[in-house]
Design a protein around this motif. Structure first.
Motif, PDB file in Angstrom:
ATOM      1  N   VAL A 113       6.740  80.933 -27.233  1.00  0.00           N
ATOM      2  CA  VAL A 113       6.395  80.287 -28.500  1.00  0.00           C
ATOM      3  C   VAL A 113       5.196  79.349 -28.321  1.00  0.00           C
ATOM      4  CG1 VAL A 113       7.977  78.330 -28.275  1.00  0.00           C
ATOM      5  CG2 VAL A 113       7.539  79.295 -30.524  1.00  0.00           C
ATOM      6  N   SER A 114       4.847  79.058 -27.059  1.00  0.00           N
ATOM      7  CA  SER A 114       3.761  78.115 -26.793  1.00  0.00           C
ATOM      8  C   SER A 114       2.379  78.709 -27.049  1.00  0.00           C
ATOM      9  CB  SER A 114       3.841  77.620 -25.356  1.00  0.00           C
ATOM     10  OG  SER A 114       3.921  78.711 -24.469  1.00  0.00           O
ATOM     11  N   PHE A 134      -0.828  70.411 -30.441  1.00  0.00           N
ATOM     12  CA  PHE A 134       0.578  70.041 -30.274  1.00  0.00           C
ATOM     13  C   PHE A 134       1.330  70.214 -31.606  1.00  0.00           C
ATOM     14  CE2 PHE A 134       3.960  66.821 -30.431  1.00  0.00           C
ATOM     15  CZ  PHE A 134       4.755  67.273 -29.385  1.00  0.00           C
ATOM     16  N   ARG A 184       2.006  73.709 -32.305  1.00  0.00           N
ATOM     17  CA  ARG A 184       3.073  74.265 -31.461  1.00  0.00           C
ATOM     18  C   ARG A 184       4.453  73.833 -31.962  1.00  0.00           C
ATOM     19  NH1 ARG A 184       3.435  73.052 -26.314  1.00  0.00           N
ATOM     20  NH2 ARG A 184       1.896  71.378 -26.188  1.00  0.00           N
ATOM     21  N   VAL A 185       4.521  72.599 -32.489  1.00  0.00           N
ATOM     22  CA  VAL A 185       5.798  72.138 -33.059  1.00  0.00           C
ATOM     23  C   VAL A 185       6.161  73.019 -34.259  1.00  0.00           C
ATOM     24  CG1 VAL A 185       6.935  70.238 -34.279  1.00  0.00           C
ATOM     25  CG2 VAL A 185       5.571  69.758 -32.234  1.00  0.00           C
ATOM     26  N   GLN A 202       7.295  76.388 -33.184  1.00  0.00           N
ATOM     27  CA  GLN A 202       8.664  76.350 -32.671  1.00  0.00           C
ATOM     28  C   GLN A 202       9.648  76.352 -33.845  1.00  0.00           C
ATOM     29  OE1 GLN A 202       9.539  75.797 -29.018  1.00  0.00           O
ATOM     30  NE2 GLN A 202      11.318  76.740 -29.948  1.00  0.00           N
TER      31      GLN A 202
END
Lengths: 531, 531
Positions: free
Chosen positions: B188-189, B204, B207-208, B211
């Motif tokens: 998922v990164s 970041f 990426r959150v 997720q």
């Protein structure tokens, strides 16, 4: 030494002409690995040369198989050892598995003789990178790409030094480090680790062992590659991280095929060319044709322990010879040691044999092999069931793969008796299931949309033409360990959830307290009222 | 309806003859998906038919594109809706993105019209599985394999019912469920989730979000597929787990190419055939040839929002028409709605256009597309820079991919003004970097060792011939979640380590106590002595 101009061969002349006219002939630098590793790589180099590309192969002046050729210019560099040293190191490595010693002594012996070879390869690399004349030549020649066997990282370092894209060609690292390097997920739960002889279906205990072996992968990498890292740091005058250099490889040509390997995750820049070494069976030399024809209806058994094994202890050789006396097939045994006195009439000792062509013959009934990947692929291509006698390296794992697919029987070459070998041979020859299984594997393996050699040639040309394959490079290479595993994201989300829970709890407590106070005051009030 | 015997076409006769003589002609059952999904699948079916295989295509009697053909036998089944219903549902889905409503209302509208379509596909599946006559025919006919678009699972259920191996052919599920189903790691990164419009390089915050979207994948799967699971349970008279049925797919033919998709882990039974829909540019029909030729040095712009969009609001159409008036190119606009009154002279409205052939013309300067995957691949194949107006589904993500590679400009079709479109067109036509980028992508995409159509045909034939591809099935399918992630192994090793630490600590404490006692006694003794 050959010349550096492109060469034209027979029917390829027209194609070469077209390539040159359209400016598509490129210049390729090849940094190979000596020994059997070079054999299938050479086929790709020859085909690229036939297609009009100019090829320079860099090799130590003392080597086993990297000879001069009309297909490429060979550029050699001096090394501080003799041809005798070289063959002595290979011999001691090849013959070591037959030492009848205790298990720890055997492991130690195997490790020592491997390190002896690894040390020699390191000397090669150091000699090349410090050879001013050769390095000057390489720096001044404009190469379009570098083609290397990355089992040892000299080519990888050179690609960085010369700032050219590279193509890797090999079977794999010890312990599948190619997956760690290329950020390819490698689930330890069903991808068996090296030297474990596990299949992809493991018991709990096997999975525990697999996990423990996987913990050793990074230290192993460091043990093997730290000296190269220091050498590269010296060359580049900066700190070098070797896995980062490896990641610059544009395409990994892996000698994989999933009738042999277990299915597992892969990456888009991995191209599978397993079986590239199986050429179509050619007509046998006259002496072999005669031997095969005289075998009658029983056919032949082909026996070779590979080019690394020159001789085996006489006691073992006699056991093997005795076993061969119990079967009606003619056995063709590649062996350079002393003839065992009990050799039966059906067994012919030869110094060399055309292994693939013999296996391709319809009379081939069984193949006794040390389970090197080249040999196993030849067994699969030609659908010949195998008796596997693994000796070192990945051979135990290769043997297990064939055995688990019902295409062969594995023997421990040190512990086996004459009867074990005789029984194993009779099983693979007369029990139909072995032949059926290897025929099934062979049919799956050979039913492919493009031949592995053509595929390899395509991808080397692709990298030369497009100056790499950046569209196949995963973004994973730009993330650190914490980011890649989303640990920062998970920690953040957990923190948010905990904070939300904490605030909710505080609010609840506050409300409860308010209510309690209220009801407390109310009850006090009512109490005071009632008073 | 066509006949069920193999057909011979032109130059393929010899090949067909060979196939039949060697008993290699097979019988294939095709369960396609209506709409654009069928278009590239049809090309594979036609080629398989030309190679002598007997093909049966099962389709609802009311459908958009799955017409009768000389290449296959079409077997239809009754459905409880009319052709008008069908086109009404598609029309409402296609035109919904132009509704000028608030964001939440838009999302709700998009979801509703999608579910309206999904519901119709479910009705199709139910109608087929409950149609006794068709099911009896399918059960009684010996098929060698089933070829299906698995976006909806009717074919997957049928393959299980008929106990035949299957080949999947599609672009992918919403949210890459094909990776979850085939146990392909999906970090998922750096693998952007659907509808996120992220690239593979995320901040970041992205990426959150990625997720969080990934947490929604399983509920989405359940929402879409639970009804099918119930239908399958009813058919098989047992509890059915749909992902387990999906895992039986032998080969996934995915319309991926990594100039378009981001590089990511894949599995050995995934075969990439992105660009399969790009045929070589054919000669244009006379009317189009005339339009193109009259465009002069400025060339043409091709504009199509795909077959799903029949009309757009007049206000929007007029904005678009106004923008086209500002460029010197001739614009060929596929449009079936009312002609905007401000249409400039350089703009030709047509009910249909040979999109790929126009893009293949050297005079093609830009391509305005809704960023459906077929269209984007045609843009890539023909190296035409794009203005992307994504409307629904994966189109936002597709547009982002092209934009991130510098091969196009994305516009929000609802919010864009006439000037935005004019500026975007001028940018992709006159700013050389767009053309250079799309040419680079095109060169990478087209430089392949085998054409995607031939690759697809190979793998369907492979599965028919070998009754599946079990050697490509990862052992991961035989592990549960805890085993796959080695949680039991890690827990066991942790327990062992903790136990060892505990025992060591206890031993240390015991030793310390012994020592202390001894020294205590000693000091007591010495004390008593000193006393």
């Amino acid at each position: 030494m050959g010349s550096a101009v492109p060469r034209f061969h027979g029917s390829a002349v027209y194609f070469v002409f077209v390539l040159i006219c359209f400016g598509e002939a490129k210049r390729l630098l090849v940094i190979p690995q000596d020994g059997s590793h070079w054999l299938s790589m050479r086929a790709v180099v020859e085909k690229l040369s036939e297609r009009g590309h100019e090829i320079v192969v860099v090799a130590p002046e003392v080597n086993l198989l990297m000879k001069e050729s009309k297909y490429y210019t060979r550029k050699t560099f001096a090394v501080p050892y003799t041809a005798d040293d070289l063959s002595q190191r290979f011999r001691s490595f090849g013959n070591q598995p037959f030492d009848e010693v205790s298990f720890p002594a055997m492991i130690l012996g195997a490790y020592r003789s491997l390190m002896h070879l690894v040390e020699m390869f390191f000397i090669n690399c150091k000699s090349l990178l410090r050879n001013r004349e050769v390095m000057k030549y390489l720096e001044e020649t404009q190469f379009d790409a570098l083609f290397t066997d990355p089992a040892l990282p000299c080519g990888v370092i050179l690609a960085e030094h010369l700032s050219i894209p590279s193509v890797y060609f090999f079977r794999g690292f010890p312990c599948g480090l190619e997956h760690a390097i290329s950020k390819c997920p490698d689930p330890v739960s069903y991808v068996p680790r090296c030297y474990s002889s596990h299949t992809d279906h493991m018991t709990f205990a096997q999975r525990v062992l697999n996990q423990l072996i996987s913990f050793l992968e990074t230290p192993l990498f460091k043990r093997l590659y730290i000296p190269y890292q220091e050498l590269a740091s010296e060359l580049f005058q900066r700190d070098v991280h070797l896995p980062t250099l490896y990641r610059n490889g544009s395409v990994w040509l892996l000698r994989y095929d999933f009738v042999f390997e277990y299915p597992r995750p892969v990456m888009p820049n991995m191209v599978f060319i397993g079986g590239i070494n199986c050429e179509e069976g050619k007509i046998l030399p006259q002496e072999f044709e005669a031997m095969v024809n005289s075998s009658g209806e029983h056919g032949i058994v082909v026996f070779s322990l590979g080019s690394m094994v020159s001789e085996i202890p006489m006691k073992k050789a006699m056991e093997i010879a005795e076993a061969f006396g119990t079967i009606p097939q003619t056995v063709l045994w590649r062996y350079t040691g002393e003839t065992p006195p009990n050799l039966a009439k059906n067994t012919k000792l030869v110094k060399w044999l055309p292994q693939n062509d013999l296996l391709a013959h319809p009379k081939a009934r069984a193949f006794i092999t040390h389970a090197g990947s080249h040999g196993v692929y030849e067994g699969i291509c030609n659908a010949v069931p195998m008796v596997l006698m693994p000796l070192f390296g990945d051979q135990m794992d290769n043997a297990k793969r064939m055995e688990s697919r019902g295409a062969g029987v594995t023997l421990n070459v040190v512990e086996m008796t004459s009867k074990d070998l005789s029984d194993a041979l009779k099983a693979v020859i007369y029990d139909k299931k072995y032949k059926e299984n290897i025929q099934r594997l062979s049919a799956l393996h050979l039913d492919r949309p493009i031949e592995p050699l053509d595929l390899a040639v395509h991808w080397v040309e692709f990298v030369m033409k497009h100056k790499g394959a950046p569209h196949l490079r995963p973004a994973a290479h730009d993330l650190n360990w914490i980011q890649y595993h989303s640990i920062d994201v998970i920690a953040f989300l957990l923190a948010v959830v905990l904070l939300a829970l904490f605030i909710s709890l505080k609010c609840c407590l506050f409300c409860c307290r308010k209510c309690c106070c209220k009801s407390g005051r109310m009850s006090k009030k009512s109490k005071s009222k009632s008073h």
